[in-house]
Enzyme design. Structure first.
Site, PDB file in Angstrom:
ATOM      1  N   CYS A 284     -16.651   2.750 -20.901  1.00 14.98           N
ATOM      2  CA  CYS A 284     -17.474   2.137 -19.921  1.00 14.98           C
ATOM      3  C   CYS A 284     -18.178   0.856 -20.529  1.00 14.98           C
ATOM      4  O   CYS A 284     -19.060   0.694 -19.881  1.00 14.98           O
ATOM      5  CB  CYS A 284     -17.762   3.448 -19.993  1.00 14.98           C
ATOM      6  SG  CYS A 284     -17.385   5.613 -19.101  1.00 14.98           S
TER       7      CYS A 284
ATOM      8  N   CYS B 186     -11.900   2.750 -15.554  1.00 16.33           N
ATOM      9  CA  CYS B 186     -12.341   4.114 -14.814  1.00 16.33           C
ATOM     10  C   CYS B 186     -11.282   4.444 -14.485  1.00 16.33           C
ATOM     11  O   CYS B 186     -10.953   5.268 -14.192  1.00 16.33           O
ATOM     12  CB  CYS B 186     -13.016   3.852 -13.612  1.00 16.33           C
ATOM     13  SG  CYS B 186     -14.570   4.862 -13.755  1.00 16.33           S
TER      14      CYS B 186
ATOM     15  N   CYS C 124     -17.445  -1.458 -18.044  1.00 13.70           N
ATOM     16  CA  CYS C 124     -17.771  -1.898 -16.771  1.00 13.70           C
ATOM     17  C   CYS C 124     -18.905  -2.417 -16.633  1.00 13.70           C
ATOM     18  O   CYS C 124     -19.985  -1.735 -16.825  1.00 13.70           O
ATOM     19  CB  CYS C 124     -17.742   0.174 -16.800  1.00 13.70           C
ATOM     20  SG  CYS C 124     -18.195   0.332 -14.869  1.00 13.70           S
TER      21      CYS C 124
ATOM     22  N   GLU D  61       1.019  -1.158   0.211  1.00 13.99           N
ATOM     23  CA  GLU D  61       0.094   0.027  -0.249  1.00 13.99           C
ATOM     24  C   GLU D  61       1.154   1.392   0.295  1.00 13.99           C
ATOM     25  O   GLU D  61       1.036   1.998  -0.159  1.00 13.99           O
ATOM     26  CB  GLU D  61      -1.044   0.148   1.071  1.00 13.99           C
ATOM     27  CG  GLU D  61      -1.865  -1.439   1.393  1.00 13.99           C
ATOM     28  CD  GLU D  61      -3.136  -0.705   0.203  1.00 13.99           C
ATOM     29  OE1 GLU D  61      -3.001   0.603  -0.538  1.00 13.99           O
ATOM     30  OE2 GLU D  61      -3.543  -1.574  -0.298  1.00 13.99           O
TER      31      GLU D  61
ATOM     32  N   CYS E 155     -24.050   4.199 -13.959  1.00 13.87           N
ATOM     33  CA  CYS E 155     -23.428   5.686 -13.123  1.00 13.87           C
ATOM     34  C   CYS E 155     -23.562   6.765 -13.962  1.00 13.87           C
ATOM     35  O   CYS E 155     -24.247   7.249 -15.234  1.00 13.87           O
ATOM     36  CB  CYS E 155     -21.682   4.922 -14.103  1.00 13.87           C
ATOM     37  SG  CYS E 155     -20.817   6.417 -13.936  1.00 13.87           S
TER      38      CYS E 155
END
Length: 343
Positions: free
Chosen positions: A197, A190, A200, A35, A206
């Site tokens: 899209c 994204c 997606c 991370e 959305c």
DNA sequence: AAACCGGGGGA
DNA sequence: TCCCCAGGTTT
């Protein structure tokens, strides 16, 4: 489970990344390390650094007792070296205060250097499966588009709303997969420009997709009103066509470059000019504005022609009379060079 | 040339 | 609490 999380998890089962090195084996130390590396760098770049790092320092204890030089060498090439130092300091704190492990408690985790709200949430979700939201750049992009949230995500009011939605949408089941899924979606579909899209799993609901706003969201950082400063630039020109240049100090803009002497208004300009040369006439040239990232500089050039140099200038290392050929060989700020070429 | 990025720290 | 910064990559 809410439809957003359900659709995301279904997509993750088919397309999500399940073979990342910090997923096998998955422990808090490896999740934490990944991370922190991912805060500044994309997955494909991080992978070899991560593998080299855990090969050399496989556990939290190894990191805590390692030479700082070793840690920095392993980080070398990733940038943001301060974070490598935070990482090691946090490991040392865990040895002293948390029995050699990363705490499972959110507040204790977020107290460690280099771990804020989002990274703490990611560790708790990914390593322990606890229900904590994350909000990194990928998630901000997905949420602002999906929910049609306007305003720069860096603004505190916008960020607060985003955290509320991030929390509400995070499911109690499969939190680790969900967290990975929303980051993967932001990183692969994204994306900032030209999102995919068509592929997606969230496109049906959305808002940005529906309203054609994918290029407008997330909102760009507001271009803050930059202050304008005024300055008078003195162009002292002698009979041979030479112009007086002054070397700027080490502080501030154009440090070390050769530029024109400046004054804050016409009055001071006259006084300054007379200290440099014998002057009897001045001509105001058209003013112009030069734009920096952090302020605008309005320049009023004042041309003093027929100047006769004061002798003492010859001894001053920050002042020199230059003809056009000499100027070409010096570092001049671009607007000053342009100004002098127009004479 | 400019945007981007999570957290730290100064204003 | 707000805002700027780091420092390399992407656009």
């Amino acid at each position: 489970m809410n439809p957003f999380a359900a659709a995301l998890l279904a997509w993750f089962d088919e397309h999500g990344r399940k073979d990342l090195p910090w997923q096998h084996p998955r422990d808090a130390y490896r999740v934490w390390l990944s991370e922190v590396m991912l805060q500044q760098t994309q997955v494909v770049t991080v992978i070899p650094y991560f593998q080299r790092f855990v090969a050399a320092l496989p556990g939290l204890r190894d990191l805590a007792v390692a030479d700082e030089d070793t840690v920095l060498a392993l980080w070398s090439g990733l940038g943001y070296y301060r974070r490598a130092r935070f990482l090691q300091r946090a490991a040392q704190i865990c040895m002293e205060k948390h029995h050699g492990e990363l705490p499972r408690d959110f507040d204790a985790l977020a107290d460690l250097p280099g771990i804020g709200r989002s990274t703490a949430g990611a560790i708790l979700a990914q390593a322990y499966g606890l229900r904590f939201p994350i909000l990194d750049g990928n998630v901000k992009r997905v949420l602002t588009r999906y929910l049609g949230i306007h305003g720069h995500p860096g603004q505190s009011a916008v960020e607060k709303v985003l955290w509320q939605h991030a929390d509400a949408l995070t499911p109690a089941q499969r939190t680790a997969d969900y967290t990975q899924a929303i980051m993967d979606l932001g990183a692969t579909l994204c994306v900032r420009s030209k999102p995919l899209c068509e592929n997606c799993p969230l496109s049906a609901g959305c808002v940005a997709r529906r309203d054609g706003l994918t290029a407008q969201l997330p909102s760009a950082k507001p271009t803050k009103a930059v202050p304008t400063r005024d300055t008078v630039m003195l162009i002292l020109r002698d009979a041979k066509g030479r112009v007086l240049l002054e070397r700027r100090g080490e502080q501030g803009v154009w440090s070390g470059l050769w530029s024109l002497p400046e004054a804050r208004d016409q009055d001071h300009a006259w006084r300054a000019a007379q200290s440099f040369a014998s002057i009897d006439d001045a001509q105001a040239l058209p003013s112009f504005v030069h734009v920096f990232s952090h302020y605008r500089l309005k320049v009023e050039p004042l041309l003093f022609d027929g100047a006769t140099a004061q002798q003492r200038i010859a001894d001053n290392p920050t002042l020199r009379w230059c003809n056009p050929d000499e100027r070409a060989a010096l570092g001049l700020p671009a607007p000053v060079r342009t100004l002098l070429q127009q004479l």
